[in-house]
Every structure is written in C-alpha cells, then in structure tokens.
Design a protein around this motif. Structure first.
Motif, PDB file in Angstrom:
ATOM      1  N   TRP A 308      23.969  34.499 -15.899  1.00  0.00           N
ATOM      2  CA  TRP A 308      23.562  33.302 -15.169  1.00  0.00           C
ATOM      3  C   TRP A 308      24.636  32.882 -14.167  1.00  0.00           C
ATOM      4  O   TRP A 308      24.325  32.420 -13.063  1.00  0.00           O
ATOM      5  CB  TRP A 308      23.277  32.162 -16.133  1.00  0.00           C
ATOM      6  CG  TRP A 308      21.988  32.327 -16.874  1.00  0.00           C
ATOM      7  CD1 TRP A 308      21.789  32.959 -18.067  1.00  0.00           C
ATOM      8  CD2 TRP A 308      20.695  31.872 -16.458  1.00  0.00           C
ATOM      9  NE1 TRP A 308      20.467  32.928 -18.431  1.00  0.00           N
ATOM     10  CE2 TRP A 308      19.764  32.267 -17.471  1.00  0.00           C
ATOM     11  CE3 TRP A 308      20.221  31.167 -15.352  1.00  0.00           C
ATOM     12  CZ2 TRP A 308      18.404  31.980 -17.388  1.00  0.00           C
ATOM     13  CZ3 TRP A 308      18.859  30.867 -15.276  1.00  0.00           C
ATOM     14  CH2 TRP A 308      17.975  31.278 -16.278  1.00  0.00           C
ATOM     15  N   LYS A 309      25.890  33.024 -14.551  1.00  0.00           N
ATOM     16  CA  LYS A 309      26.999  32.663 -13.652  1.00  0.00           C
ATOM     17  C   LYS A 309      26.962  33.508 -12.392  1.00  0.00           C
ATOM     18  O   LYS A 309      27.138  32.998 -11.269  1.00  0.00           O
ATOM     19  CB  LYS A 309      28.324  32.832 -14.389  1.00  0.00           C
ATOM     20  CG  LYS A 309      29.546  32.452 -13.568  1.00  0.00           C
ATOM     21  CD  LYS A 309      30.817  32.622 -14.399  1.00  0.00           C
ATOM     22  CE  LYS A 309      32.047  32.267 -13.572  1.00  0.00           C
ATOM     23  NZ  LYS A 309      33.302  32.452 -14.370  1.00  0.00           N
ATOM     24  N   GLU A 310      26.725  34.810 -12.561  1.00  0.00           N
ATOM     25  CA  GLU A 310      26.666  35.702 -11.403  1.00  0.00           C
ATOM     26  C   GLU A 310      25.458  35.364 -10.525  1.00  0.00           C
ATOM     27  O   GLU A 310      25.549  35.373  -9.295  1.00  0.00           O
ATOM     28  CB  GLU A 310      26.600  37.151 -11.871  1.00  0.00           C
ATOM     29  CG  GLU A 310      27.899  37.634 -12.532  1.00  0.00           C
ATOM     30  CD  GLU A 310      27.764  39.029 -13.106  1.00  0.00           C
ATOM     31  OE1 GLU A 310      26.642  39.583 -13.084  1.00  0.00           O
ATOM     32  OE2 GLU A 310      28.796  39.582 -13.574  1.00  0.00           O
ATOM     33  N   ALA A 311      24.335  35.054 -11.160  1.00  0.00           N
ATOM     34  CA  ALA A 311      23.147  34.700 -10.393  1.00  0.00           C
ATOM     35  C   ALA A 311      23.352  33.394  -9.629  1.00  0.00           C
ATOM     36  O   ALA A 311      22.853  33.227  -8.501  1.00  0.00           O
ATOM     37  CB  ALA A 311      21.939  34.588 -11.317  1.00  0.00           C
ATOM     38  N   ALA A 312      24.075  32.449 -10.219  1.00  0.00           N
ATOM     39  CA  ALA A 312      24.331  31.163  -9.565  1.00  0.00           C
ATOM     40  C   ALA A 312      25.165  31.331  -8.307  1.00  0.00           C
ATOM     41  O   ALA A 312      25.033  30.551  -7.350  1.00  0.00           O
ATOM     42  CB  ALA A 312      25.029  30.219 -10.544  1.00  0.00           C
ATOM     43  N   ARG A 313      26.041  32.340  -8.274  1.00  0.00           N
ATOM     44  CA  ARG A 313      26.849  32.603  -7.070  1.00  0.00           C
ATOM     45  C   ARG A 313      25.962  33.052  -5.902  1.00  0.00           C
ATOM     46  O   ARG A 313      26.245  32.768  -4.746  1.00  0.00           O
ATOM     47  CB  ARG A 313      27.889  33.688  -7.352  1.00  0.00           C
ATOM     48  CG  ARG A 313      29.021  33.283  -8.273  1.00  0.00           C
ATOM     49  CD  ARG A 313      30.174  34.251  -8.116  1.00  0.00           C
ATOM     50  NE  ARG A 313      31.208  34.022  -9.103  1.00  0.00           N
ATOM     51  CZ  ARG A 313      31.389  34.791 -10.182  1.00  0.00           C
ATOM     52  NH1 ARG A 313      30.597  35.838 -10.381  1.00  0.00           N
ATOM     53  NH2 ARG A 313      32.347  34.537 -11.044  1.00  0.00           N
ATOM     54  N   GLU A 314      24.876  33.745  -6.248  1.00  0.00           N
ATOM     55  CA  GLU A 314      24.010  34.321  -5.221  1.00  0.00           C
ATOM     56  C   GLU A 314      22.860  33.403  -4.819  1.00  0.00           C
ATOM     57  O   GLU A 314      22.360  33.486  -3.695  1.00  0.00           O
ATOM     58  CB  GLU A 314      23.427  35.652  -5.730  1.00  0.00           C
ATOM     59  CG  GLU A 314      24.468  36.703  -6.071  1.00  0.00           C
ATOM     60  CD  GLU A 314      25.226  37.161  -4.843  1.00  0.00           C
ATOM     61  OE1 GLU A 314      24.617  37.203  -3.746  1.00  0.00           O
ATOM     62  OE2 GLU A 314      26.431  37.479  -4.978  1.00  0.00           O
ATOM     63  N   HIS A 315      22.440  32.557  -5.737  1.00  0.00           N
ATOM     64  CA  HIS A 315      21.222  31.771  -5.483  1.00  0.00           C
ATOM     65  C   HIS A 315      21.464  30.300  -5.798  1.00  0.00           C
ATOM     66  O   HIS A 315      21.721  29.931  -6.949  1.00  0.00           O
ATOM     67  CB  HIS A 315      20.066  32.289  -6.337  1.00  0.00           C
ATOM     68  CG  HIS A 315      19.812  33.757  -6.185  1.00  0.00           C
ATOM     69  ND1 HIS A 315      19.228  34.306  -5.070  1.00  0.00           N
ATOM     70  CD2 HIS A 315      20.079  34.797  -7.032  1.00  0.00           C
ATOM     71  CE1 HIS A 315      19.138  35.620  -5.214  1.00  0.00           C
ATOM     72  NE2 HIS A 315      19.644  35.935  -6.398  1.00  0.00           N
ATOM     73  N   ALA A 316      21.334  29.447  -4.762  1.00  0.00           N
ATOM     74  CA  ALA A 316      21.559  28.009  -4.949  1.00  0.00           C
ATOM     75  C   ALA A 316      20.533  27.408  -5.916  1.00  0.00           C
ATOM     76  O   ALA A 316      20.833  26.464  -6.645  1.00  0.00           O
ATOM     77  CB  ALA A 316      21.494  27.302  -3.601  1.00  0.00           C
TER      78      ALA A 316
END
Length: 465
Positions: A308-316
């Motif tokens: 989820w942390k990695e996805a949060a970096r890519e998608h607001a």
C-alpha cells in the motif's frame, strides 16, 4: 372375602424391565446353544437376536430417561456427566490476536494491573470495600474485541497467577448469547440468573437443562468445564454488554456485586462503545471506573503495509484512501485487505470507480453502514456547523462514531463515512461541495500544490452551507 376379591393382578412391568428381561433371556439362549453345539446354524441367528434385544434395551432406556421429570439436581448431574465424558466443554479461545503494541502499551498495563490487583484484593476501596469497574470503550472497529481477546490469550497467562479466563460476547457471530439472555428474561428470571444461562449456552448445554438452574449452579458448572479448582480465580472478558440495552446497567451492577462477594475469585473486564455508559453505571453503584479508552493508531500506521505504501507513492487516490482510514484499526487491516481481495488491480490501477468500491468494502467491513441514511442526513450538516453542538458530539460518541487520535483532544467524524455520504448526497449543496473537495484532494501530489485552490474553495463552501 372371595377368591376373586383377594386376587390382585401382578404389577405391570416397565418397558425398560421388559426389555432387560428379553435381553437376558436372549443371552442365556445363546450361551446354552453355543455350549451344546458351537457349530449349529442356530448360533448366528441367536447372536442377531441378542443384538436386536440390546438395541431395544438401549432405546427403551433413552426413552425412559427423556420421559423423566427433569429437576435442577438431575440437570446438574447430567451436565457434570457430560463434562466428565468430554461432551460438554468450554469454548476454545482464539489465537492471540496481532496488535500494534506500542499504541496499546498503556491499555495493556492498565489491564494487567487491574486483573492482578482484583485477584489479590488490593484494589477494593470505600466503606463497602467494592471493586472498581474496568471497561474498555471506543468507536466501532477501534479494537475493543481485539483487546479483550488479547487479555484472555496473552495478558492473563503472562501474569502466571492461579486463574483461568473465558470470553463472552453479546454481539456478532455469537449473538446467540443475547438471544439466550432475552429468552431467560421472558421467563421472569433475574438478570443474574439469565447471565448464568448464557454461561451454560456457551458450553452448548441444552436449554431444557440450564433453564432450571440459578446463577450459582451455572457458575460452578462453568468453572468445572474449565477444569478449575476452588482456589483458582475466574476472569470473564465480556464484550458488547451494551447490546443488552435497557438491562445493561442492571447486569453490570449485578455482576460487580457478585465480584465483591467472591473477593477476587470472580473478575470482570467489560467492553462497551460508550465510556458514558460505564461512567453512568459506576455513578449508580458508587464505584470507581478504571477507563481503558482505545484511541486510533498513529495515522501513518498504513506505512507498515509495504504494498500500500508503494501504491500511495504512485497514486494520490490510494494515498487519500489510506489517510481516510485515519488510524482506525479495522479499516487499516480488515477493511483494506477486503478491498484489495475484491479488486486485484486496485493498487496498480485505482480508478475512481475502483476507489468508490474500495471505500464501500471498508465501510461495510467496519459496520459503518449500520447508520441510517436519515440520521446521517441530519447529523453531517450539523457536524459542519460552526456553532458548538455538545448534544451532537455526545450522541456520536455514545454510538461509536467519533474517532479520537492519540495525543490529541480532537475527535473526528470518520472521513470514509463523510465521503461516502457526499457521493450519495451530491444533489444537496453540502453534499456537492464536500464531494468536490474530496475530488480535488484526490489529485493532490508532491508536485500538485497549484491544484490546492479548488480544494480550498469547496471546503470553504462546505463550512458556509
């Protein structure tokens, strides 16, 4: 007196006696035939006769047993026999739940000290030497049940005291406990007797048996099912006592009076959404309350979830979803996991539709959707009013709809509920501007400060509606 008058017919045999006599005769015939001629074709036939006679005898015994008038003493004997035979046993505790220990350190220490001091009788106070009430409170999904299960499977064993525990809940999958309580109340039983029946029902004892028993008998049988000695203390972790509605006060007072009378041999830890309820119950009984309030976890707890942390970096949008969980344990763990399981592409391709569905899954998992549309239509506009509304705050806190963050006095209406309501109420001015504010927030990123203006515009409009 004539011979006819003197004659008395022989007493009629019971069905069990007749079956026993038939079985003994069949056995005797078999033994005699087998001894006279072991190879006779009659021997297998007589064995079948013996088997049928035995089955008939067992059937008649069972029928006679069921037809007996059941008394409390007989019911106790039957339950004790069931325990001895392993047919009746205490519910197996679940595995120790995983918790984020640092934010719960204080709560764990309070529970440890309370249980230890109660068993040793060190925390009694006042002229009547009463035990205080220990109650954990907090909004839906904040971890009350997890805390009680942790107390049973970790805190209590680690104390290494002469004590055993059990967990009871009046809600959820074990809602049968509440049903048993109300069925007992319908028979005009005292609340204490009804709680005794709940204990028996949790052992899977039949209602026709436990309905004859009082609290003392039920408690002793429950202890026996746990394999307890007289010297050991019983610690009961009771969840969702508020589900007993108008009787919850009476139940809490009755149980704590029992705890007083047994001097450390019976200890209770309660969970309820509302701290006000626990305080009120304490006021009515003249007891102290040791509060175990459960706050939200740190907001950035989601960063421990690598994917989820990695996805949060890519998608607001993912970043916004994680922040909306606001440190709420069930949202962060059960809710997010459920959302991801429902959509395998959520983290790689979080479309607007996918994010709406994800919020819906989390809201359902956290039971936030139990609030009626009519209520939210009234409460949310009042929430955004600039005027102080102490009545609203008290009701939201009572019903577990306020999220308190650690190390802060501020309390929050769960953002997940606010955005879900805004999307369904976008034809109202408040719903429209709130929805637009969330939409503007969803596109903000590290290099998107210039998009802050729409967010501020719509947020100001929300406050003015």
């Amino acid at each position: 007196m004539s011979d006819a008058e003197q004659y008395e017919p022989p007493a009629k045999k019971s069905r069990v006696d007749a079956a026993e006599e038939a079985f003994r005769k069949a056995e005797q015939d078999l033994v005699r035939s087998a001894s006279e001629n072991p190879n006779s074709n009659l021997v297998p036939v007589l064995r079948q006769v013996v088997d049928r006679a035995w089955e008939t005898l067992q059937y008649e015994r069972e029928q006679a047993k069921q037809s007996e008038v059941l008394t409390a003493d007989k019911a106790c004997q039957q339950i004790v026999q069931g325990i001895a035979e392993g047919k009746i046993s205490s519910p197996k505790p679940s595995e120790t739940p995983k918790i984020v220990e640092d934010p719960r350190t204080n709560a764990i220490e309070i529970m440890q000290n309370y249980i230890r001091d109660s068993i040793e009788g060190k925390n009694r106070y006042g002229t009547h030497s009463k035990f205080p009430i220990l109650g954990t409170s907090g909004m839906k999904g904040i971890g009350k049940t997890t805390m009680l299960e942790y107390g049973l499977t970790k805190v209590l064993p680690d104390l290494k005291m002469s004590a055993k525990g059990a967990y009871l809940t009046f809600n959820g999958g074990a809602g049968r406990s509440a049903n048993v309580f109300w069925e007992s109340q319908n028979q005009q039983d005292t609340v204490l007797r009804s709680i005794g029946h709940v204990l028996m029902a949790n052992l899977k004892v039949e209602a026709q048996q436990y309905s004859l028993l009082g609290f003392e008998q039920c408690l002793n049988l429950f202890r026996k099912a746990l394999g307890m000695s007289e010297e050991e203390s019983l610690v009961l972790f009771i969840d969702e006592i508020g589900e007993l509605k108008q009787k919850a006060d009476d139940v809490l007072r009755a149980l704590m009076t029992e705890a007083d009378d047994r001097g450390g041999k019976l200890v209770f830890v309660f969970a309820h959404i509302s701290q006000q309820f626990l305080d009120h119950a304490a006021t009515g009984s003249g007891r102290k309350v040791i509060s175990l309030p459960l706050e939200a976890l740190p907001i950035d707890t989601w960063k421990q979830k690598k994917d989820w942390k990695e996805a949060a970096r890519e998608h607001a949008g993912i970043h916004q979803l994680l922040l909306q969980c606001c440190g709420h344990p069930r949202s962060l763990y059960d809710g997010l996991n459920d959302a991801k399981n429902q959509n395998s592409k959520l983290l790689s391709n979080p479309t607007e539709e996918a994010l709406i569905k994800a919020r819906g899954h989390i809201i359902t998992e956290c039971k936030f959707n139990s609030e009626s549309r009519e209520r939210l239509n009234k409460d949310i506009p009042r929430w955004f009013s600039l005027l102080e509304d102490s009545d609203l705050m008290a009701r939201l806190a009572r019903d577990g709809l306020l999220l308190k963050l650690p190390h802060a006095d501020a309390q929050f209406f769960p953002p997940l509920i606010l955005q879900d309501w805004a999307e369904k109420s976008c034809r109202t001015p408040l719903g429209f501007h709130l929805q637009q504010a969330y939409a503007a927030d969803a596109v903000l990123g590290l290099d998107a400060e210039k998009k802050m203006e729409p967010l501020m515009y719509h947020y100001e409009a929300v406050l003015r509606k």
